[in-house]
Design an enzyme around this catalytic site. Sequence first.
Site, short mmCIF file in Angstrom:
data_model
loop_
_atom_site.label_atom_id
_atom_site.label_comp_id
_atom_site.label_asym_id
_atom_site.label_seq_id
_atom_site.Cartn_x
_atom_site.Cartn_y
_atom_site.Cartn_z
N SER A 1 -57.01 57.66 -25.42
CA SER A 1 -56.14 58.13 -26.49
C SER A 1 -54.80 58.58 -25.94
CB SER A 1 -56.82 59.30 -27.22
OG SER A 1 -55.89 59.96 -28.06
N ASP B 1 -54.52 51.99 -25.20
CA ASP B 1 -55.12 51.77 -26.52
C ASP B 1 -56.56 52.26 -26.48
OD1 ASP B 1 -56.44 50.51 -28.85
OD2 ASP B 1 -54.52 49.49 -29.08
N CYS C 1 -61.89 65.46 -61.91
CA CYS C 1 -62.70 65.17 -63.09
C CYS C 1 -62.78 63.67 -63.35
CB CYS C 1 -62.14 65.92 -64.30
SG CYS C 1 -60.39 65.61 -64.61
#
Length: 625
Positions: free
Chosen positions: A95, A48, A174
Amino acid sequence: MALTAALGSEQMDALNKCKVLMVGAGGIGCELLKNLVLTGFTDIELIDLDTIDVSNLNRQFLFRKEHVGKSKAEVAKESALKFNPDAKIKAHHDSIFSSEFGLDFFKGFTIILNALDNRAARNHVNRMCLAADIPLVESGTAGYLGQVNPIKKGVTECYECQPKPPAQKSFPGCTIRNTPSEPIHCVVWAKHLFNQLFGEEDPDEDVSPDTEDPELTADAGKAALDAEAKKDAIGGIERKSTRAWAVETGYNAEKIFNKLFRDDIKYLLSMETLWKERRPPQCLDFHDLPGKGNQSLSVRSTDVWSVQECADHFSRCVSKLKQDLAGRGDNGMLVWDKDDHHAMDFVTSVANIRAYIFGISLKSGFEIKSMAGNIIPAIATTNAIIAGVIVMETLKILAGKLDKCKQVYLNRVPNDRKRLLVPCALDPPKPKCYVCSSKPECSVRLNTSKVTVKTLQDKILKGHLNMIAPDVEIDDGKGTILISSEEGETEDNEEKFLSDFNVGNSTRLKCDDFLQNYTLVVIVVQEEKLEGDAEFEVVGDMSECHPAEDEAATSTNGVSSSAKQTTDEDDDLVVLDDLEIDDTKQAGVENSESRKRPAEDLEPPVMAKRRAAEGGDSEDVIEIS
């Protein structure tokens, strides 16, 4: 220890000889490691990369307050050994993508158990297990839901047998820049601003007002456009990139605040047509804010900050993030992480200030963190149940009873037979899976005169097809090398178009990833233009490129990818950032367990199976992956 006592001598012998690799030490991982050592597993390796955060402590019970900041793998090992001091546990704070964990490493184990929280790492472990021919038990949870899937090469579906929809959905640019109407719009804008100021700049994430808004037709936006051409006549600000503006100010929080929340809002107000049927935004000034005089800073994540408090937090965070950025060197950048307090407070304050401007309800830090990280609350009991099921399926595999293994689903409510845990038969491998079939192939629709080699490498091979370090050779009889994983070898090719290398319709590209021991043939299908202006579309095989009309409506094998995956009705969508990994960009971060698990996308075959298991349809059934 009761389970251990119930096991026969043969099963105990299998446990003693079994060498387990466990990937992930988060919510599921803590429960799983505890279960393994109590069951009698004595030879375990754990990987981990994550460190312990205070938010983990409410359910990752191998960790305590004094462990915050330490390696999850190392602390999980120390805590688990207290349950069984005779166990041999080796912890890797690293990793899973590291080259240290190659094919020979995976071949050294009897079984692999996944307790991961992101798709990229799951894909990688899946491929490594296939290459090593080692059984894998996959798992996942989301709120009250969970599932466990045993996987064995040539016997069951692999993790990637079913196509997965794109992980990230977005809103129209937008809407984000000009007319936000929901809190999530403000959160997305705030995260974009973080990247513009401190991270990797992306033109598609520009936070400046959008003068190409589709509503600004005919003369509607003329005043704004004229103002832009002359500089900003109202605010006196030249229209330039947010990063350039920030650098010029020396990251002065007051000036940045007034540009974003006063001058840019004035500029938006000049686009009068936008506000004919909408509540117009209101400008804010750094020295004249609602709540001024309240000097205390709320720190609880459940508090909703006043606008003044947001401005104070904004100033503090800009100062700290500026220091962090300076520490990265001239070309350094920061990566947004919801568990970095300053990065999270920055997004919380910015999102709420923008929400106030547009008349949108303000949210607490906890609520904004949930939206920003696409978080589903983690349930400790769900993790515990799933971890128990993983061990039960593992014991079947070790006993040579793979035929007895099941996909097990944990449901929110009991099915018609009063069951929360529902077992389903394992599915066989998908014949045309581009990962586990005997000759993996897939087809990609694209325009070879518009797609660059870099896009092929980063967006298609790494981003969509989940390769780590691909090498690509054109199958043209000459062995032309298009992409090399060796640094610098094909760098000059990156900005060239595929057509520059005579790649065209039906060209076959042989793609190898030596780290994953994975080879894939990509067949190019030339398309001048794809629907929705997508850059490319990946499909399972050539026959799926032009499906019959009666199949087209229901086909789930083709998955489009585009820099702008938007619709006019995106307002009801959740932004799926997958920030636990940033899907492929942050592939080195594999198990934060999201601190709270991220939801992932539903696959039609899995949904159908769950519906059958539950005894009926369910609108809120989701696949846990």
